[in-house]
Design a protein around this motif. Structure first.
Motif, PDB file in Angstrom:
ATOM      1  N   PRO A  54      -0.519  -5.637   4.546  1.00 26.85           N
ATOM      2  CA  PRO A  54       0.316  -6.084   3.056  1.00 26.85           C
ATOM      3  C   PRO A  54       1.592  -6.435   2.858  1.00 26.85           C
ATOM      4  CG  PRO A  54      -0.814  -3.797   2.671  1.00 26.85           C
ATOM      5  CD  PRO A  54      -0.596  -4.415   4.190  1.00 26.85           C
ATOM      6  N   ALA A  55       2.558  -6.038   3.539  1.00 23.79           N
ATOM      7  CA  ALA A  55       3.610  -6.485   3.947  1.00 23.79           C
ATOM      8  C   ALA A  55       3.869  -7.956   4.096  1.00 23.79           C
ATOM      9  CB  ALA A  55       4.822  -6.346   4.946  1.00 23.79           C
ATOM     10  N   ALA A  56       2.813  -8.682   5.385  1.00 20.97           N
ATOM     11  CA  ALA A  56       2.427 -10.174   5.341  1.00 20.97           C
ATOM     12  C   ALA A  56       2.433 -10.768   3.903  1.00 20.97           C
ATOM     13  CB  ALA A  56       2.008 -10.209   6.108  1.00 20.97           C
ATOM     14  N   PHE A  57       1.413  -9.885   2.994  1.00 25.62           N
ATOM     15  CA  PHE A  57       1.196 -10.890   1.550  1.00 25.62           C
ATOM     16  C   PHE A  57       1.853 -10.769   0.721  1.00 25.62           C
ATOM     17  CE2 PHE A  57      -1.136 -10.558  -2.412  1.00 25.62           C
ATOM     18  CZ  PHE A  57      -1.677 -11.671  -2.429  1.00 25.62           C
ATOM     19  N   ALA A  58       2.903 -10.409   0.827  1.00 22.08           N
ATOM     20  CA  ALA A  58       4.541 -10.025   0.113  1.00 22.08           C
ATOM     21  C   ALA A  58       5.221 -11.169   0.238  1.00 22.08           C
ATOM     22  CB  ALA A  58       4.335  -8.459   0.035  1.00 22.08           C
ATOM     23  N   VAL A  59       5.318 -11.146   2.343  1.00 19.07           N
ATOM     24  CA  VAL A  59       5.918 -12.207   2.105  1.00 19.07           C
ATOM     25  C   VAL A  59       5.991 -14.004   1.575  1.00 19.07           C
ATOM     26  CG1 VAL A  59       6.719 -14.077   4.197  1.00 19.07           C
ATOM     27  CG2 VAL A  59       7.513 -11.107   4.051  1.00 19.07           C
ATOM     28  N   TYR A  60       4.199 -13.889   2.044  1.00 15.29           N
ATOM     29  CA  TYR A  60       3.790 -15.315   1.435  1.00 15.29           C
ATOM     30  C   TYR A  60       3.640 -15.773  -0.130  1.00 15.29           C
ATOM     31  CZ  TYR A  60      -0.079 -18.127   1.033  1.00 15.29           C
ATOM     32  OH  TYR A  60      -1.100 -19.549   0.352  1.00 15.29           O
ATOM     33  N   MET A  61       3.184 -14.306  -0.732  1.00 19.63           N
ATOM     34  CA  MET A  61       3.814 -14.459  -2.626  1.00 19.63           C
ATOM     35  C   MET A  61       5.033 -14.800  -2.851  1.00 19.63           C
ATOM     36  SD  MET A  61       0.401 -14.368  -3.735  1.00 19.63           S
ATOM     37  CE  MET A  61       0.815 -14.473  -4.996  1.00 19.63           C
ATOM     38  N   SER A  62       5.577 -14.485  -1.992  1.00 20.51           N
ATOM     39  CA  SER A  62       7.260 -13.972  -2.728  1.00 20.51           C
ATOM     40  C   SER A  62       7.763 -16.118  -2.137  1.00 20.51           C
ATOM     41  CB  SER A  62       8.234 -12.888  -2.044  1.00 20.51           C
ATOM     42  OG  SER A  62       8.338 -13.473  -0.711  1.00 20.51           O
ATOM     43  N   ARG A  63       7.217 -16.849  -1.238  1.00 20.47           N
ATOM     44  CA  ARG A  63       7.423 -17.767  -0.644  1.00 20.47           C
ATOM     45  C   ARG A  63       6.894 -18.137  -1.470  1.00 20.47           C
ATOM     46  NH1 ARG A  63      11.621 -17.796   3.647  1.00 20.47           N
ATOM     47  NH2 ARG A  63      11.577 -15.899   4.472  1.00 20.47           N
ATOM     48  N   LEU A  64       5.569 -18.306  -2.161  1.00 22.41           N
ATOM     49  CA  LEU A  64       4.789 -19.100  -2.679  1.00 22.41           C
ATOM     50  C   LEU A  64       5.403 -18.973  -4.159  1.00 22.41           C
ATOM     51  CD1 LEU A  64       0.364 -18.797  -2.121  1.00 22.41           C
ATOM     52  CD2 LEU A  64       2.625 -20.868  -1.537  1.00 22.41           C
ATOM     53  N   ALA A  65       6.059 -18.325  -4.745  1.00 21.69           N
ATOM     54  CA  ALA A  65       6.475 -17.926  -5.944  1.00 21.69           C
ATOM     55  C   ALA A  65       7.580 -18.354  -6.505  1.00 21.69           C
ATOM     56  CB  ALA A  65       6.411 -16.450  -6.465  1.00 21.69           C
ATOM     57  N   GLY A  66       8.557 -18.938  -5.720  1.00 27.36           N
ATOM     58  CA  GLY A  66       9.449 -19.938  -5.701  1.00 27.36           C
ATOM     59  C   GLY A  66      10.725 -18.838  -5.727  1.00 27.36           C
ATOM     60  N   PRO A  67      11.792 -18.990  -6.196  1.00 26.06           N
ATOM     61  CA  PRO A  67      13.582 -17.760  -6.292  1.00 26.06           C
ATOM     62  C   PRO A  67      13.332 -16.623  -6.900  1.00 26.06           C
ATOM     63  CG  PRO A  67      13.671 -20.335  -6.740  1.00 26.06           C
ATOM     64  CD  PRO A  67      12.547 -20.099  -6.789  1.00 26.06           C
ATOM     65  N   ILE A  68      13.435 -15.542  -6.737  1.00 28.82           N
ATOM     66  CA  ILE A  68      13.230 -14.681  -7.058  1.00 28.82           C
ATOM     67  C   ILE A  68      14.718 -13.675  -7.655  1.00 28.82           C
ATOM     68  CG2 ILE A  68      10.245 -14.349  -6.900  1.00 28.82           C
ATOM     69  CD1 ILE A  68      11.933 -11.635  -4.959  1.00 28.82           C
ATOM     70  N   ARG A  69      14.979 -13.367  -8.391  1.00 28.92           N
ATOM     71  CA  ARG A  69      15.915 -12.222  -8.788  1.00 28.92           C
ATOM     72  C   ARG A  69      16.032 -10.767  -8.802  1.00 28.92           C
ATOM     73  NH1 ARG A  69      18.289 -15.090 -14.412  1.00 28.92           N
ATOM     74  NH2 ARG A  69      16.017 -15.177 -14.757  1.00 28.92           N
ATOM     75  N   ALA A 150      -1.628   0.481  -1.833  1.00 26.87           N
ATOM     76  CA  ALA A 150      -2.170   0.263  -1.036  1.00 26.87           C
ATOM     77  C   ALA A 150      -1.881   0.521   0.575  1.00 26.87           C
ATOM     78  CB  ALA A 150      -2.615  -1.686  -0.472  1.00 26.87           C
ATOM     79  N   SER A 151      -1.002   0.301   0.687  1.00 26.41           N
ATOM     80  CA  SER A 151       0.057   1.374   2.275  1.00 26.41           C
ATOM     81  C   SER A 151      -1.070   2.875   2.128  1.00 26.41           C
ATOM     82  CB  SER A 151       1.163   0.698   2.258  1.00 26.41           C
ATOM     83  OG  SER A 151       1.382  -0.584   2.824  1.00 26.41           O
ATOM     84  N   LEU A 152       0.084   3.242   0.860  1.00 22.02           N
ATOM     85  CA  LEU A 152      -0.016   4.876   0.648  1.00 22.02           C
ATOM     86  C   LEU A 152      -1.852   5.285   0.674  1.00 22.02           C
ATOM     87  CD1 LEU A 152       2.857   5.669  -1.545  1.00 22.02           C
ATOM     88  CD2 LEU A 152       3.129   6.046   0.796  1.00 22.02           C
ATOM     89  N   GLU A 153      -2.170   4.192   0.234  1.00 20.27           N
ATOM     90  CA  GLU A 153      -3.902   4.837   0.054  1.00 20.27           C
ATOM     91  C   GLU A 153      -4.667   5.001   1.475  1.00 20.27           C
ATOM     92  OE1 GLU A 153      -7.398   3.799  -3.318  1.00 20.27           O
ATOM     93  OE2 GLU A 153      -6.666   1.987  -1.867  1.00 20.27           O
ATOM     94  N   THR A 154      -3.665   3.588   2.449  1.00 18.55           N
ATOM     95  CA  THR A 154      -4.591   3.034   3.026  1.00 18.55           C
ATOM     96  C   THR A 154      -4.129   4.186   4.577  1.00 18.55           C
ATOM     97  OG1 THR A 154      -4.947   0.903   3.286  1.00 18.55           O
ATOM     98  CG2 THR A 154      -4.526   1.274   5.856  1.00 18.55           C
ATOM     99  N   MET A 155      -3.120   4.977   4.017  1.00 15.04           N
ATOM    100  CA  MET A 155      -2.362   6.057   5.087  1.00 15.04           C
ATOM    101  C   MET A 155      -2.675   7.408   5.383  1.00 15.04           C
ATOM    102  SD  MET A 155       1.592   5.834   5.324  1.00 15.04           S
ATOM    103  CE  MET A 155       2.154   4.442   4.919  1.00 15.04           C
ATOM    104  N   GLY A 156      -3.627   7.174   3.688  1.00 16.39           N
ATOM    105  CA  GLY A 156      -3.960   8.699   3.709  1.00 16.39           C
ATOM    106  C   GLY A 156      -5.822   8.816   4.507  1.00 16.39           C
ATOM    107  N   TYR A 157      -6.289   7.601   3.915  1.00 15.16           N
ATOM    108  CA  TYR A 157      -7.097   7.561   4.536  1.00 15.16           C
ATOM    109  C   TYR A 157      -7.721   7.514   6.378  1.00 15.16           C
ATOM    110  CZ  TYR A 157      -9.582   5.294   0.161  1.00 15.16           C
ATOM    111  OH  TYR A 157     -10.310   6.311  -1.159  1.00 15.16           O
ATOM    112  N   ALA A 158      -6.912   6.784   7.276  1.00 17.26           N
ATOM    113  CA  ALA A 158      -6.126   6.608   8.373  1.00 17.26           C
ATOM    114  C   ALA A 158      -6.213   7.896   8.973  1.00 17.26           C
ATOM    115  CB  ALA A 158      -5.112   5.854   8.401  1.00 17.26           C
ATOM    116  N   PHE A 159      -5.506   9.142   7.853  1.00 19.48           N
ATOM    117  CA  PHE A 159      -5.152  10.363   8.827  1.00 19.48           C
ATOM    118  C   PHE A 159      -6.539  11.363   8.060  1.00 19.48           C
ATOM    119  CE2 PHE A 159      -3.720  14.544   8.068  1.00 19.48           C
ATOM    120  CZ  PHE A 159      -2.651  15.177   8.145  1.00 19.48           C
TER     121      PHE A 159
END
Length: 195
Positions: A54-69, A150-159
């Motif tokens: 999820p973090a990699a996807f967030a980085v990817y989307m932020s780079r595609l979106a262009g500058p954010i404030r 996604a991260s918290l849900e996945t952690m819950g499922y893993a546990f």
């Protein structure tokens, strides 16, 4: 290359760096857990395993979106609040709905989860528009909330898998791998597109 291709190529190195770092950290923690048998490594394994993709996807989307404030701190808070509020509300609604219906059909689970994830964005959007945030900012906020959920849900499922399998690390590892591969497709793009 076109503008679209240029953004894609510009986003790729940072995205791959996040994935490589996460995979290396996961491997190190997993090997330490196997070598020592110390369950104190489990939280780190859950966090790294559940957040890398999820973090990699967030980085990817932020780079595609262009500058954010929107600041990184604000995006982190959106991820935390969106993840906690989304998983708690979804869990309560799913439990209540299952009790009423005597079970829970898969499409209803999806509707409940997506609705729960929209609570925080619906509360934030009016303020974000007043502050002059752009569509790229909205995309970043939506993806951050999806990352948190996604991260918290996945952690819950893993546990849960670890407990239900009586400590089977392979079963937990497989779940983290499968959810990591599916998280961007299932959780994150929907919120980013809606915000």
């Amino acid at each position: 290359p076109t503008q679209k291709n240029h953004r894609f190529l510009r986003a790729l190195p940072a995205t791959l760096a996040v994935l490589a770092t996460g995979l290396a950290l996961y491997y190190l923690v997993y090997r330490a857990l196997l070598a020592t048998g110390d369950i104190l490594y489990l939280p780190a394994l859950f966090v790294v395993g559940a957040t890398t993709t999820p973090a990699a996807f967030a980085v990817y989307m932020s780079r595609l979106a262009g500058p954010i404030r929107v600041s990184a701190r604000a995006l982190g808070l959106f991820a935390l609040w969106g993840g906690v509020v989304g998983t708690v509300v979804a869990g309560i609604l799913e439990t209540d709905t299952a009790r009423i219906l005597g079970g829970l059909p898969t499409p209803i689970i999806g509707i409940v989860e997506e609705s729960a994830k929209l609570l925080l964005p619906l509360a934030v959007v009016p303020f974000a528009r007043r502050l002059g945030h752009t569509a790229a900012d909205g995309l970043a906020i939506g993806v951050a909330i999806g990352v948190g959920f996604a991260s918290l849900e996945t952690m819950g499922y893993a546990f849960a898998v670890l407990l239900q399998s009586h400590g089977n690390l392979h079963a937990m590892d497989q779940l983290l791998l499968m959810r990591g591969l599916l998280a961007p497709d299932h959780q994150l793009h929907i919120l980013g597109a809606l915000i």
